[in-house]
Design an enzyme around this catalytic site. Structure first.
Site, PDB file in Angstrom:
ATOM      1  N   LYS A  52     104.458  84.281  58.588  1.00 53.41           N
ATOM      2  CA  LYS A  52     103.185  83.589  58.778  1.00 53.41           C
ATOM      3  C   LYS A  52     102.250  84.041  57.669  1.00 53.41           C
ATOM      4  O   LYS A  52     101.087  84.385  57.879  1.00 53.41           O
ATOM      5  CB  LYS A  52     102.595  83.896  60.163  1.00 53.41           C
ATOM      6  CG  LYS A  52     101.395  83.014  60.541  1.00 53.41           C
ATOM      7  CD  LYS A  52     101.718  81.535  60.545  1.00 53.41           C
ATOM      8  CE  LYS A  52     100.469  80.712  60.920  1.00 53.41           C
ATOM      9  NZ  LYS A  52     100.696  79.259  60.720  1.00 53.41           N
ATOM     10  N   ASP A  71     105.204  79.094  63.423  1.00 50.64           N
ATOM     11  CA  ASP A  71     104.880  77.948  64.271  1.00 50.64           C
ATOM     12  C   ASP A  71     105.850  76.799  64.027  1.00 50.64           C
ATOM     13  O   ASP A  71     106.379  76.191  64.965  1.00 50.64           O
ATOM     14  CB  ASP A  71     103.427  77.513  64.075  1.00 50.64           C
ATOM     15  CG  ASP A  71     102.968  77.543  62.626  1.00 50.64           C
ATOM     16  OD1 ASP A  71     103.765  77.919  61.730  1.00 50.64           O
ATOM     17  OD2 ASP A  71     101.797  77.200  62.369  1.00 50.64           O
ATOM     18  N   ASP A 118     113.582  84.973  72.904  1.00 47.03           N
ATOM     19  CA  ASP A 118     113.463  84.463  74.269  1.00 47.03           C
ATOM     20  C   ASP A 118     113.411  82.933  74.286  1.00 47.03           C
ATOM     21  O   ASP A 118     113.981  82.290  75.175  1.00 47.03           O
ATOM     22  CB  ASP A 118     112.222  85.036  74.951  1.00 47.03           C
ATOM     23  CG  ASP A 118     112.453  86.442  75.488  1.00 47.03           C
ATOM     24  OD1 ASP A 118     113.538  87.001  75.222  1.00 47.03           O
ATOM     25  OD2 ASP A 118     111.565  86.993  76.156  1.00 47.03           O
ATOM     26  N   TYR A 144     104.416  96.201  66.685  1.00 47.35           N
ATOM     27  CA  TYR A 144     104.492  97.048  67.873  1.00 47.35           C
ATOM     28  C   TYR A 144     104.344  98.523  67.510  1.00 47.35           C
ATOM     29  O   TYR A 144     105.000  99.391  68.086  1.00 47.35           O
ATOM     30  CB  TYR A 144     105.823  96.823  68.609  1.00 47.35           C
ATOM     31  CG  TYR A 144     105.978  95.455  69.242  1.00 47.35           C
ATOM     32  CD1 TYR A 144     104.977  94.487  69.149  1.00 47.35           C
ATOM     33  CD2 TYR A 144     107.119  95.121  69.931  1.00 47.35           C
ATOM     34  CE1 TYR A 144     105.130  93.233  69.722  1.00 47.35           C
ATOM     35  CE2 TYR A 144     107.291  93.877  70.515  1.00 47.35           C
ATOM     36  CZ  TYR A 144     106.282  92.936  70.403  1.00 47.35           C
ATOM     37  OH  TYR A 144     106.441  91.692  70.976  1.00 47.35           O
ATOM     38  N   ASP A 182     110.892  89.002  68.820  1.00 45.47           N
ATOM     39  CA  ASP A 182     110.820  89.089  70.271  1.00 45.47           C
ATOM     40  C   ASP A 182     110.585  87.708  70.877  1.00 45.47           C
ATOM     41  O   ASP A 182     111.293  87.269  71.788  1.00 45.47           O
ATOM     42  CB  ASP A 182     109.686  90.048  70.646  1.00 45.47           C
ATOM     43  CG  ASP A 182     109.690  90.430  72.119  1.00 45.47           C
ATOM     44  OD1 ASP A 182     110.592  90.001  72.852  1.00 45.47           O
ATOM     45  OD2 ASP A 182     108.781  91.182  72.524  1.00 45.47           O
TER      46      ASP A 182
END
Length: 350
Positions: free
Chosen positions: A185, A218, A246, A135, A242
């Protein structure tokens, strides 16, 4: 005791409703423990943007600097693009005040039905790096309006940034069940995530009493659904943290109960506390918003300010209301209104 100064930004939609509810519960908990909080409210919001062209005034960040903490309801409203509302208020606050930890506790409470079978014992924390990573502000667009228009977004991972978020995660795990999982990742993202892995492993070596492993994002997302009870502290980059937080909130039964803390662990700057459910325009003004996420965020704020006993009592009040069908809101299968849940928590504290 000297009062501590709290900047309150109710924001948009149900943000105003849950902030009002949380303040009632917060005041009841503080009164019980002799804690004095002094509130200053700011009307910074999408409505302000529509009326004045900015989410907050030019000196907004400077106004916040002298507060002990910031309590935020929610930002976002139809007609104002999300990148405008977030980059006009929330993200500048996080970065100006070096709130490099985003803390998201995840629990399945008694009385709350997780959508997953056998998830009754879920209790973990997502620690999200909060000021760099994917970000970043580095990038741009070229050839606007032409067929070869392109957008470039750079990810910024620094040794300082990765080290400090990893250290926070390991220290937190040492006070819990002693287990850290790092989201990565590095098999597909060739530069930044191998760097993340290397630095996190270096920090793990400095915390030999904490068990540590690394999971590709994943596979980790799948295990959040299949084995959520196995996790203790999960640390991830800005983007990964993030998304995972959630997902974890959904595993816990409702995003309406999910809290967050944006922390400067050094306490040189004010930290910010907010529920993660967003402004929910579809239910705003109906009196049905779940106040638990905001109340839990307020408890995190109390703990950060040094009032652990008051924070624990606020959490106990939450637990008591969630355990009873008559004091659960519609997102948890109940029929209670915001005011009903708030009154029940206040009564428990008194």
């Amino acid at each position: 005791m000297t009062s501590q100064k709290i900047a309150v930004i109710p924001g948009d939609g149900i943000g105003t409703e849950v902030v009002s509810a949380a303040r009632e519960v917060l005041d009841a908990g503080c009164a019980k423990h002799g804690v004095t909080l002094e509130y200053t409210e700011f009307d910074w919001s999408c409505r302000r943007y529509e009326e004045q062209g900015a989410m907050m005034p030019p000196d907004g960040l400077e106004r916040l600097r002298g507060f002990d903490a910031i309590f935020l309801g929610a930002v976002g409203w139809p007609g104002v693009p999300d990148h405008v509302s977030l980059w006009g208020l929330l993200i500048p606050i996080r970065r100006t005040f070096r709130q490099y930890v985003n803390l998201r506790p995840i629990r399945v409470f008694d009385g709350v039905q997780s959508p997953l079978r056998g998830a009754e014992h879920v209790d973990f924390v997502v620690v999200r790096e909060n000021v760099e990573g994917e970000y970043s502000e580095v990038g741009g667009r070229v050839n606007r309006g032409f067929p070869d228009e392109a957008a470039i977004q750079e990810s910024i991972f620094t040794r300082v940034g990765v080290s400090r978020i990893a250290d926070f995660a390991f220290d937190l795990a040492a006070s819990r069940r002693g287990y850290v999982t790092s989201a990565t990742k590095s098999n597909g993202i060739v530069h930044t995530l191998p760097f993340w892995d290397e630095v996190v492993a270096e920090r793990a070596a400095q915390h030999p009493d904490v068990r540590f492993d690394s999971e590709h994002i994943d596979a980790l997302a799948a295990k959040f659904v299949l084995q959520p009870e196995r996790f203790d502290v999960v640390v991830g980059s800005n983007l990964f943290g993030d998304i995972l937080s959630d997902l974890a909130a959904a595993v816990a039964g409702s995003i309406g109960i999910a809290p967050s803390a944006n922390l400067d662990p050094t306490k040189q700057h004010p930290s910010m506390f907010e529920p993660v459910h967003g402004s929910a325009p579809d239910i705003a003004g109906q009196g049905v918003a779940n106040p638990v996420g905001a109340v839990w965020s307020a408890a995190l704020m109390l703990e950060h300010l040094g009032h652990a006993a008051a924070a624990a009592d606020v959490v106990a009040a939450m637990e008591a209301t969630l355990a009873k069908p008559e004091t659960r809101t519609a997102d948890l299968g109940g029929t209670a209104k915001t005011a009903d849940v708030t009154a029940a928590m206040v009564a428990h504290l008194r």
